[in-house]
Design an enzyme around this catalytic site. Structure first.
Site, PDB file in Angstrom:
ATOM      1  N   LYS A 144      39.643 -53.070  28.078  1.00  0.00           N
ATOM      2  CA  LYS A 144      40.012 -54.484  28.021  1.00  0.00           C
ATOM      3  C   LYS A 144      41.364 -54.630  28.712  1.00  0.00           C
ATOM      4  O   LYS A 144      42.325 -53.944  28.365  1.00  0.00           O
ATOM      5  CB  LYS A 144      40.110 -54.933  26.560  1.00  0.00           C
ATOM      6  N   ASP A 155      43.307 -63.733  35.500  1.00  0.00           N
ATOM      7  CA  ASP A 155      43.833 -62.668  36.351  1.00  0.00           C
ATOM      8  C   ASP A 155      43.276 -61.283  36.030  1.00  0.00           C
ATOM      9  O   ASP A 155      43.535 -60.319  36.741  1.00  0.00           O
ATOM     10  CB  ASP A 155      45.368 -62.651  36.307  1.00  0.00           C
ATOM     11  N   GLY A 156      42.532 -61.169  34.943  1.00  0.00           N
ATOM     12  CA  GLY A 156      41.911 -59.888  34.634  1.00  0.00           C
ATOM     13  C   GLY A 156      42.769 -58.921  33.853  1.00  0.00           C
ATOM     14  O   GLY A 156      42.317 -57.819  33.518  1.00  0.00           O
ATOM     15  N   ASP A 283      29.189 -65.035  22.027  1.00  0.00           N
ATOM     16  CA  ASP A 283      29.507 -63.819  22.781  1.00  0.00           C
ATOM     17  C   ASP A 283      30.406 -62.884  21.978  1.00  0.00           C
ATOM     18  O   ASP A 283      30.667 -61.752  22.415  1.00  0.00           O
ATOM     19  CB  ASP A 283      30.156 -64.160  24.122  1.00  0.00           C
ATOM     20  N   ASN A 284      30.854 -63.322  20.807  1.00  0.00           N
ATOM     21  CA  ASN A 284      31.634 -62.458  19.925  1.00  0.00           C
ATOM     22  C   ASN A 284      30.863 -62.087  18.655  1.00  0.00           C
ATOM     23  O   ASN A 284      31.466 -61.642  17.687  1.00  0.00           O
ATOM     24  CB  ASN A 284      32.949 -63.138  19.538  1.00  0.00           C
ATOM     25  N   ASP A 293      36.651 -58.418  18.893  1.00  0.00           N
ATOM     26  CA  ASP A 293      37.581 -59.404  19.456  1.00  0.00           C
ATOM     27  C   ASP A 293      38.516 -59.963  18.392  1.00  0.00           C
ATOM     28  O   ASP A 293      38.184 -60.894  17.659  1.00  0.00           O
ATOM     29  CB  ASP A 293      36.842 -60.541  20.160  1.00  0.00           C
TER      30      ASP A 293
END
Length: 521
Positions: A144, A155-156, A283-284, A293
């Site tokens: 992550k 921005d990743g 998605d979590n 998460d």
């Protein structure tokens, strides 16, 4: 169903520069020596290539390990002594991997705060592969903050504080007995990450999970309009998380039932320990039934079903008391994805799904009631409950009404209650507002002879108090890890009293600002 959304192709290759994270992401990883002692399998990448894209992590110039999880490494069969100092940090970053590794960015969709997003995916994350520990258990190794992928929406990168929060929360939840993902380590990248007008220290988290399959994974697969792909994903999930169902005629109904049961159990754990996830998007929600998460999560101090801490949860959709109903909402979305596999007739498929979903309420109530029975020291005696479920429900409702009315600290209350079970009612009186006696429910509870020792085994002394977590993360971001290390040591033994650590037991001082959490992106 939403229209099909295809996976983007990897960006075209070009000459890399150290300052360009997208181009960095396309460089190959180094190979670890053969004697490193483990391999990374690539079952997901090989069996479900339509649900991922091959990708590489960015390579920072001067990284350093901030925290390494020795106990988890041992579970995984990863021996740190087989690494050089340089190769271990590069391994945690995904820059140096065993031969045969095939890192990928996973695709998934999801409902976020109730609104459907057809393409989310690992925008700043990578599945490095699966590692099989000495026990034979297979788990994902995942990054992550490892740089932009074709799914990126920002921005990743990730900042150090949120990655340390995830590490800390994973270890705390595991110690509390809550199913959870954990982290093998956190690496400071040496690069700055711009967030809200500030430059923060960048970091990468190396996460370990039973898998990273989510409800959103199934939503994405269903949206492709390919029944064979959906069946392959479901079979992969069965092989990974419900192998006894493999090859059976009703295996897809069995998968639905298994996920419903796991999530009912998981959310009951959350509510029993006072945990607020904060971002229960589909998605979590994991297929494995693990917490994933820890961005805007928090723990309640005073008992309040409406407690919500996330800065972006304006309608309190994911408030503490809403979590069971949201879990059912998410599971309904999961059931919708499976409809083509449940029956060839659409109406019959819906009936099968509804029948499974209808069991969630009883499963959750049963798990929560069993947990509350244990917290109150009223567990079954020789297979028979001392207090029947009806009486327990009435007693508990009165107790929680008192807690909410008086804004009593949830965690401290149950430890004080155990002292009352031991004959020390003064400790219980001390947590009640001055001049207020305990409610009428206390008399029948004491009459049932609650087991104080059993209560102490399930009611923690220490939880990740929000103010202590924030203080520790702020100090760590400033370069001082002492507070973080101390808090971590306390939280990994939550049921053991430690002399001199009384401040870790207490809620935040009254009169301070309301606690607010952020996604950490």
């Amino acid at each position: 169903m939403p229209e099909s959304t295809r996976i983007p192709a990897p960006l075209a290759s070009s000459k890399s520069t150290a300052a360009d994270p997208v181009r960095d992401a396309e460089t190959s990883f180094e190979l670890l020596p053969d004697d490193v002692g483990f391999v990374l399998e690539h079952d997901f990448a090989s069996r479900l290539p339509e649900l991922s894209t091959p990708w590489q992590a960015f390579r920072p110039e001067s990284p350093r390990i901030v925290v390494w999880n020795d106990a988890l490494a041992e579970e995984l069969g990863i021996d740190p002594h087989r690494f050089t100092a340089a190769s271990r940090v590069r391994f945690l970053l995904g820059n140096a991997l065993p031969e045969g590794s095939e890192p990928v960015a996973q695709a998934y969709a999801g409902h976020q705060f109730g609104g459907y997003s057809p393409r989310l995916g690992d925008g700043r994350a990578l599945l490095l592969g699966e590692v099989r520990g000495p026990s034979g258990r297979l788990r994902d190794l995942h990054l992550k903050g490892s740089g932009r992928t074709p799914f990126a929406r920002a921005d990743g990168f990730a900042a150090l504080g949120p990655m340390l929060r995830e590490y800390l929360m994973g270890e705390a939840m595991a110690a509390l007995g809550v199913p959870t993902t954990r982290a093998l380590g956190v690496v400071a990248t040496g690069r700055s990450v711009p967030r809200d007008g500030e430059l923060l220290a960048g970091a990468v988290l190396t996460r370990v999970a039973s898998s990273h399959l989510r409800v959103g994974s199934f939503q994405f697969a269903r949206a492709q309009g390919d029944p064979e792909l959906l069946a392959r994903l479901a079979d992969f999930a069965i092989d990974r998380h419900a192998p006894a169902l493999a090859g059976t005629p009703d295996r897809y109904v069995g998968l639905l039932d298994a996920v419903i049961a796991r999530q009912a159990e998981l959310v009951s754990h959350w509510v029993l320990v006072g945990f607020v996830h904060g971002v229960m998007n589909t998605d979590n929600m994991t297929i494995s039934g693990e917490t994933i998460d820890y961005g805007p999560c928090a723990f309640i101090d005073a008992f309040d079903p409406a407690a919500s801490f996330s800065s972006i949860d304006y309608q309190r959709r994911y408030a503490y008391g809403n979590q069971p109903s949201i879990a059912l909402w998410n599971l309904t979305r999961f059931a919708e994805t499976l409809l083509p596999l449940l029956h060839t007739d659409a109406e019959e498929a819906k009936a099968v799904a509804v029948a499974s979903l209808d069991r969630f309420g009883d499963l959750y109530n049963s798990a929560w009631m069993a947990g509350m029975r244990a917290k109150l020291g009223l567990a079954s005696d020789a297979g028979r409950a001392v207090v029947d479920d009806g009486a327990l429900a009435e007693l508990t409702a009165e107790m929680l009404t008192d807690l909410q009315r008086h804004q009593i600290d949830y965690t401290s209350f149950f430890r004080a209650l155990a002292r009352a079970a031991d004959g020390d009612t003064a400790t219980l009186d001390a947590v009640l507002p001055r001049g207020e006696g305990s409610g009428a429910w206390v008399t029948p509870w004491l009459a049932a002879s609650p087991d104080a020792d059993a209560m102490d085994q399930v009611n923690p002394i220490y939880i990740p108090r929000n103010h202590l977590v924030e203080d520790a993360l702020a100090s760590a971001a400033a370069g001082d890890l002492a507070s973080f290390s101390t808090l971590l040591a306390v939280l990994t033994h939550p049921f053991e009293a430690k002399r001199g650590f009384e401040r870790f037991e207490r809620p935040a001082p009254q009169g301070g600002p309301a606690h607010v959490t952020f996604c950490g992106t």
